[in-house]
Design a protein around this motif. Structure first.
Motif, PDB file in Angstrom:
ATOM      1  N   SER A   1      49.016  12.039 -32.151  1.00  0.00           N
ATOM      2  CA  SER A   1      48.330  13.005 -31.294  1.00  0.00           C
ATOM      3  C   SER A   1      48.417  12.540 -29.851  1.00  0.00           C
ATOM      4  N   ASP A   2      48.152  13.472 -28.928  1.00  0.00           N
ATOM      5  CA  ASP A   2      48.093  13.181 -27.497  1.00  0.00           C
ATOM      6  C   ASP A   2      47.176  14.217 -26.866  1.00  0.00           C
ATOM      7  N   GLU A   3      46.630  13.896 -25.688  1.00  0.00           N
ATOM      8  CA  GLU A   3      45.725  14.815 -25.022  1.00  0.00           C
ATOM      9  C   GLU A   3      45.817  14.628 -23.521  1.00  0.00           C
TER      10      GLU A   3
ATOM     11  N   ARG B   1      44.380  19.010 -26.615  1.00  0.00           N
ATOM     12  CA  ARG B   1      44.779  17.986 -27.572  1.00  0.00           C
ATOM     13  C   ARG B   1      45.828  18.565 -28.525  1.00  0.00           C
ATOM     14  N   ALA B   2      46.945  17.837 -28.677  1.00  0.00           N
ATOM     15  CA  ALA B   2      48.030  18.248 -29.577  1.00  0.00           C
ATOM     16  C   ALA B   2      48.120  17.252 -30.729  1.00  0.00           C
ATOM     17  N   VAL B   3      48.244  17.770 -31.969  1.00  0.00           N
ATOM     18  CA  VAL B   3      48.223  16.918 -33.164  1.00  0.00           C
ATOM     19  C   VAL B   3      49.333  17.366 -34.112  1.00  0.00           C
ATOM     20  N   ASN B   4      50.073  16.360 -34.670  1.00  0.00           N
ATOM     21  CA  ASN B   4      50.979  16.616 -35.797  1.00  0.00           C
ATOM     22  C   ASN B   4      50.934  15.422 -36.743  1.00  0.00           C
TER      23      ASN B   4
ATOM     24  N   PRO C   1      53.456  20.564 -32.969  1.00  0.00           N
ATOM     25  CA  PRO C   1      52.043  20.166 -33.020  1.00  0.00           C
ATOM     26  C   PRO C   1      51.112  21.373 -33.024  1.00  0.00           C
ATOM     27  N   THR C   2      49.894  21.117 -33.449  1.00  0.00           N
ATOM     28  CA  THR C   2      48.812  22.101 -33.361  1.00  0.00           C
ATOM     29  C   THR C   2      47.991  21.795 -32.117  1.00  0.00           C
TER      30      THR C   2
ATOM     31  N   HIS D   1      44.671  22.200 -29.639  1.00  0.00           N
ATOM     32  CA  HIS D   1      43.233  22.478 -29.616  1.00  0.00           C
ATOM     33  C   HIS D   1      42.721  22.282 -28.194  1.00  0.00           C
TER      34      HIS D   1
ATOM     35  N   ALA E   1      55.614  11.882 -32.337  1.00  0.00           N
ATOM     36  CA  ALA E   1      54.240  12.258 -32.007  1.00  0.00           C
ATOM     37  C   ALA E   1      54.233  13.162 -30.780  1.00  0.00           C
ATOM     38  N   PRO E   2      53.211  14.010 -30.647  1.00  0.00           N
ATOM     39  CA  PRO E   2      53.137  14.901 -29.481  1.00  0.00           C
ATOM     40  C   PRO E   2      53.049  14.107 -28.178  1.00  0.00           C
TER      41      PRO E   2
END
Length: 586
Positions: free
Chosen positions: A517-519, A510-513, A464-465, A467, A433-434
């Protein structure tokens, strides 16, 4: 800052010369004394100003020395904050959490009081030096820095509590599962014992039934032998009685032997039989009272005996060949335990045998399911098959299921365990996870109209993507913000080319894969374009001496943003009924 001795000597010589001149020429006394006093006043004012400048110089040296020290401490604390933030991202056990809490406590205990006390002293020096406090921004940044330390400490303690709670929950779950398995094993053992007991009872009942049939057959045979014996004894007594009466007669009757030949027409084989019959005198027979005499041939006696035997045997044979069914009840095939996943179809089946046809009813944990639309029951009397069907199961359907059969023979039960398990979660995708190894620096300050940029570093597999959010509103693709993300280094950036006052708010990256996720979040403070400065008198008013009726001019220099309003007072009161001209050049 020192005054040359030559200047002091010249001033003293000038003052002594004035005094000598007044002594020699008394008529010049008013003018000379006036000039002498003027020189003396100006000299005193000069000495006072020199002393003030000397004091301000010393204050300035101390002020800037302390400012430099505070800035060095701020940079050191900021580096420790980034280090603590990085450790927070890899917090995975209680020991690491305790070390991080100890580190944060040591930092706060060592620097907080000293740093804030120094800032308060700098604030006092700033007021003495500039007439206002110019350390508000530095004080605010340091306060936010220590608040961030406290925030990290709180988050570490929360995560430590969560880890301890998760470990306790895991141990409790293991204990409950072990207890559940133990209870399930005990239930299965009890069910097997009950099944064996029921089978033994059924075998015992079958043996009792067979023994009962055997006793009834034996009883019929004994009864038949008894009746036959009684009939033979009766015949013998009748013959003895007839012989006894015959002997008692005085005159023996004339007996003629008559030979009678009879032919049997019964079902026996066709044959001729001879019987000896004794005859007596008719007159003598009539004189004596006689019991009714029944003449029965041997053939008729045999036929009668055969008829009784055949009748008894036929009756017994018909009873044996066509026995009446006895009431009975038992489960030929009991229920079996079943385990299904939630949402699947569950079917429980057993086979019952009994006479008359039993009534079937199903129970779930002791409660009848009759009339429940979620449970479909069925019973085929011909085959004895009993069924219970649940088309779509849920975990609440897990229970002990009982099928109960009832008829004139009594009640019979069979029990099974229905276990509905939750659908296992989908397999976790491969990767990590990020995680933000460098979070956004909280407490950022930007000047209105100037550019500002946020940077952070995120890692994760797969990539990750990223945002960006402004006050919980996604700003991806907004032309007011430039966003960038370098997958190789993991650096994500948000740049604001021109900061406005409305940009003061929280910003979140915020990073998501596929693995999670993590922020990270930070608050941006925007300073207005026109700064605020308290009013100050760099050049205050000077004392002035004047004769009555003489005009005077008082001058002072004032600074402040925005331009301050001026007000003149005399002995604490506004000027009234005075010819006063106030000049305020820009």
């Amino acid at each position: 800052m020192c005054i040359p001795d030559e200047l002091k000597e010249r001033v003293d010589t000038f003052l002594n010369s004035g005094a000598e001149l007044v002594r020699q020429y008394p008529e010049t006394s008013p003018y000379v004394e006036s000039e002498t006093n003027k020189i003396r006043n100006e000299w005193s004012e000069l000495l006072r100003k020199l002393e003030e400048h000397r004091s301000l110089y010393n204050i300035a040296i101390e002020y800037f020395t302390l400012i430099s020290s505070v800035e060095d401490n701020y940079r050191t604390l900021n580096a420790e904050l980034i280090n603590a933030n990085n450790k927070l991202t890899i917090l995975n056990n209680v020991d690491v959490a305790n070390d991080l809490v100890t580190q944060v406590d040591t930092t706060i205990r060592t620097h907080e009081t000293q740093q804030l006390d120094t800032l308060k002293h700098i604030s006092s020096l700033s007021t003495q030096l500039y007439g206002c406090d110019k350390t508000v921004t530095i004080y605010t940044e340091n306060t936010k820095l220590f608040q961030t330390f406290y925030k990290i400490k709180t988050e570490v303690l929360q995560r430590e509590q969560e880890q301890q709670r998760a470990e306790q929950e895991r141990l409790e779950q293991l204990r409950l599962e072990e207890e559940k398995l133990r209870l399930e094993q005990e239930r299965l053992d009890q069910q097997r014992l009950e099944q064996l007991q029921r089978e033994k009872e059924q075998q015992l009942l079958e043996q009792q039934r067979l023994e009962q049939l055997r006793l009834e057959e034996e009883k019929l045979r004994l009864e038949q032998d008894r009746l036959e014996q009684q009939r033979l004894e009766q015949l013998q007594r009748e013959q003895e009685l007839a012989l006894q009466k015959q002997k008692e007669r005085e005159v023996p009757p004339v007996v003629e032997e008559v030979k009678i030949t009879t032919t049997s027409h019964s079902s026996l084989p066709h044959q001729q039989q001879s019987f000896d019959v004794q005859t007596i005198d008719e007159e003598q027979y009539l004189q004596e009272p006689q019991a009714p005499l029944v003449i029965q041939t041997v053939e008729e006696q045999i036929h009668e005996q055969i008829h009784e035997v055949v009748t008894t045997t036929s009756t017994l044979s018909s009873v044996q060949s066509q026995p009446q069914p006895e009431v009975s009840l038992c489960f030929v095939q009991p229920l079996a335990d079943i385990c299904v996943q939630e949402g699947q179809r569950a079917r429980l089946q057993c086979v019952v045998a009994g006479y008359p046809d039993p009534t079937i009813e199903w129970y779930k944990d002791g409660i009848s399911v009759q009339g429940n639309p979620d449970y479909r029951t069925g019973f085929d009397a011909a085959s004895g098959v009993c069924t219970l069907v649940i088309d779509e199961t849920v975990t609440a359907d897990s229970a002990n299921i009982v099928c109960r059969a009832t008829n004139d023979a009594g009640v019979a039960d069979t029990t099974a365990r229905l276990l509905v398990t939750e659908v296992p979660p989908p397999p976790k995708p491969e990767g990590n996870a990020p995680v933000f190894t460098m979070k956004l620096l909280d407490g950022g300050v930007a000047q209105e109209g100037q550019p500002f940029q946020y940077d952070c570093i995120v890692t994760g597999t797969p990539l990750p993507t990223v945002h960006w959010f402004k006050a919980d509103r996604c700003i991806d693709g907004s032309p007011d913000y430039r966003q960038s993300y370098d997958p190789a280094s993991g650096v994500a950036s948000l740049r604001i080319e021109q900061v406005y006052l409305e940009d003061q708010t929280h910003y979140t990256c915020r990073a998501v894969n596929d693995c999670g996720s993590d922020e990270t979040t930070a608050f941006l403070t925007v300073k207005p374009l026109e700064p605020t400065e308290f009013p100050d008198f760099p050049e205050p008013l000077s004392n002035v001496m004047a004769r009555v009726g003489q005009k005077i001019r008082l001058e002072a220099k004032v600074t402040g943003t925005p331009q301050p309003d001026l007000m003149w007072t005399h002995n604490g009161k506004h000027f009234t009924n005075r010819e006063v001209k106030v000049v305020s050049p820009n």
